[in-house]
Enzyme design. Structure first.
Site, mmCIF file in Angstrom:
data_model
loop_
_atom_site.group_PDB
_atom_site.id
_atom_site.type_symbol
_atom_site.label_atom_id
_atom_site.label_comp_id
_atom_site.label_asym_id
_atom_site.label_seq_id
_atom_site.Cartn_x
_atom_site.Cartn_y
_atom_site.Cartn_z
ATOM 1 N N GLU B 168 0.831 -1.214 0.000
ATOM 2 C CA GLU B 168 0.000 0.000 0.000
ATOM 3 C C GLU B 168 0.859 1.254 0.000
ATOM 4 O O GLU B 168 0.562 2.221 -0.708
ATOM 5 C CB GLU B 168 -0.959 -0.006 1.192
ATOM 6 C CG GLU B 168 -1.944 -1.175 1.201
ATOM 7 C CD GLU B 168 -2.650 -1.399 -0.113
ATOM 8 O OE1 GLU B 168 -2.886 -0.429 -0.857
ATOM 9 O OE2 GLU B 168 -2.957 -2.566 -0.439
ATOM 10 N N HIS B 171 2.106 1.958 -3.384
ATOM 11 C CA HIS B 171 1.153 2.633 -4.279
ATOM 12 C C HIS B 171 1.339 4.148 -4.210
ATOM 13 O O HIS B 171 1.221 4.849 -5.223
ATOM 14 C CB HIS B 171 -0.284 2.276 -3.893
ATOM 15 C CG HIS B 171 -0.797 1.029 -4.567
ATOM 16 N ND1 HIS B 171 -0.745 0.841 -5.925
ATOM 17 C CD2 HIS B 171 -1.382 -0.086 -4.058
ATOM 18 C CE1 HIS B 171 -1.275 -0.340 -6.233
ATOM 19 N NE2 HIS B 171 -1.656 -0.921 -5.114
ATOM 20 N N TYR B 182 -4.529 3.282 -13.626
ATOM 21 C CA TYR B 182 -4.987 2.059 -12.970
ATOM 22 C C TYR B 182 -6.014 1.307 -13.808
ATOM 23 O O TYR B 182 -7.097 0.969 -13.325
ATOM 24 C CB TYR B 182 -5.554 2.424 -11.601
ATOM 25 C CG TYR B 182 -5.467 1.332 -10.567
ATOM 26 C CD1 TYR B 182 -4.251 0.970 -9.990
ATOM 27 C CD2 TYR B 182 -6.602 0.676 -10.143
ATOM 28 C CE1 TYR B 182 -4.177 -0.014 -9.028
ATOM 29 C CE2 TYR B 182 -6.547 -0.316 -9.176
ATOM 30 C CZ TYR B 182 -5.331 -0.658 -8.631
ATOM 31 O OH TYR B 182 -5.265 -1.633 -7.663
ATOM 32 N N ASP B 264 -12.442 -5.567 -12.516
ATOM 33 C CA ASP B 264 -11.196 -5.193 -11.843
ATOM 34 C C ASP B 264 -10.347 -4.265 -12.729
ATOM 35 O O ASP B 264 -9.137 -4.429 -12.838
ATOM 36 C CB ASP B 264 -10.418 -6.467 -11.468
ATOM 37 C CG ASP B 264 -9.213 -6.196 -10.589
ATOM 38 O OD1 ASP B 264 -9.215 -5.188 -9.850
ATOM 39 O OD2 ASP B 264 -8.251 -6.983 -10.673
#
Lengths: 110, 351
Positions: B168, B171, B182, B264
């Protein structure tokens, strides 16, 4: 910005709801739920459309970045006798409770 | 009421790409225009919105500045402050794990690459734990990291896995640098690079060489009830779990199995298996600690201004080879390992 008005949804409309993304994204966890208007009463169709209307103001195009989950609503319907399709994506944090309920539990009966 | 009009931007960009490849002349023209429009809607956001809100003061170079909050099972951020930099353990496992893991990740980026936090300028590391009720996720929201407790049936709390916390934070680093869009292949690269620096943080913390590491993302996150060992395997994508409830890990390990999907964001968490395996192959072929050479090449590539935010696998692969040659030499073992790794997973490097 997303479109603010739903297209006219006739009895051959199919709505697919799923929750997407997240660091633990696994296809089964998206738990897609398909609702066929042909199987629904007028009341139930109205229920679905009301949920979709609630989604429009909070829908965003770019969703899911850096593992943030989102709801994806796919509409398949006919317009001017042609198959048409529409996708609405809503960040999880902004998703109306009614959408989450519809995805989790499906339509109310009776 | 706004009259109905079709909004072509709702067609996922990967479908537009396919239309451009295979559609009629008119369809192709429309798709090209739409794709251009979609790309305009997804600009590189640049460094995270650190100035947008009153952010805590950055730390001194080489020193993390951590602030862990507790959402108390609600979904409001950042929540109640629980532990700030230098404060003692709280006894709340999620708070203390997040604090330690963010510190480990900061130290990894600082020691390995001289990077001072997410933005390279000491950005305070803000984490919120106990987010939501049984929340089965962790994410970076552009300003901070957020961790759920898991439902206890499939997932345990997400702070248990150092590589997930580091994923995380990574990111945020990616957002500060290449800001890979993304969706589709650039989104899968975004995910893969987060996995790479996630596992490298863990390997650095444990002092493991490439051949000693498990190369799993989210090891220990699944409960004992699930037939699986992790969320993803970088060494063997597609083998992390095979469970009656979750199904089988669908990650591809080669371009011939690339998944075309509208879910997704175009399968960003699925097709990341391909670049993940390329990194694993390069790192194990080079040998030694993976963060020193393979990781360095990937880090240099992430910072390379020639990397576009909509890069596909081939573009990224080409730049990793360029960086390997620049740092280690044209005929170096490192450059050869990188080229062979991409070839093995079926990614053709742009000439």
């Amino acid at each position: 910005m997303n479109q603010r008005t739903l297209p006219p949804l006739g009895p051959d409309t199919v709505v697919r709801l799923s929750r997407q993304g997240g660091v633990a994204a696994m296809p089964r966890l998206a738990a897609p739920r398909e609702i066929q208007f042909s199987d629904c009463s007028e009341d139930q169709r109205g229920q679905v459309c009301a949920v979709l209307e609630r989604c429009l103001p909070v829908a965003e195009r770019a969703v899911g970045g850096a593992d943030q989950r989102f709801f994806q609503v796919e509409l398949r319907y006919r317009e001017a006798n042609q198959p048409s399709e529409w996708i609405i994506t809503v960040p999880e944090q902004r998703a109306p409770g009614e959408l989450v309920e519809l995805w989790k539990r499906g339509l109310r009966t009776g | 009421m706004t009259p109905f009009r079709p909004v072509a931007g709702f067609i996922p960009p990967y479908l537009l790409d396919r239309i451009i490849e295979r559609g009629s002349e008119r369809q192709r023209a429309c798709a090209r225009g739409t794709l251009q429009h979609v790309r305009q809607l997804r600009p590189n956001p640049g460094p995270p919105g650190l100035q947008a809100r009153q952010a805590p003061a950055p730390g001194r170079p080489g020193q993390p500045q951590r602030h862990i909050h507790d959402a108390e099972q609600r979904m409001e951020l950042p929540g109640v402050p629980r532990r700030s930099e230098g404060q003692a353990e709280t006894g709340d496992a999620a708070v203390d794990e997040a604090y330690e893991a963010l510190g480990d990740t900061y130290r990894f980026f600082w020691d390995a690459y001289g990077r001072d936090s997410i933005d390279g300028r000491g950005f305070a590391l803000i984490g919120t734990v106990h987010y939501g009720d049984g929340y089965e996720n962790a994410f970076w929201n552009g300003e901070q990291m957020v961790f759920g407790d898991g439902d206890g049936e499939i997932f345990q709390r997400f702070t248990r896995a150092l590589e997930v916390v580091a994923h995380e934070l990574a990111h945020g680093v990616i957002e500060s640098e290449a800001a890979l869009v993304y969706v589709n292949q650039s989104g899968a690269l975004n995910e893969s690079i987060s996995d790479v620096f996630g596992v490298l943080t863990k390997q650095y913390r444990l002092g493991q060489r490439a051949d000693q590491a498990d190369w799993l993302v989210g090891a220990g996150l699944l409960t004992e009830r699930v037939r699986g060992r992790a969320l993803r395997s970088m060494a063997e994508p597609g083998s992390a779990y095979d469970d009656p409830l979750l199904g089988r890990d669908p990650q591809p390990a080669h371009m011939r199995d690339f998944i075309v999907t509208r879910d997704d964001n175009g399968g960003v968490h699925l097709n990341s298996g391909i670049p993940n395996r390329a990194f694993y192959l390069a790192a194990t072929a080079i040998g030694g600690p993976a963060w020193e050479r393979a990781g360095r090449i990937w880090y240099d590539t992430l910072l390379d201004r020639r990397l576009p935010n909509d890069a596909d696998f081939a573009t990224f692969a080409g730049l990793t080879l360029t960086q390997a040659r620049a740092r280690f030499g044209d005929a170096s073992a490192e450059a050869r390992a990188v080229a062979e790794a991409w070839q093995t997973v079926g990614v053709e490097i742009d000439p």
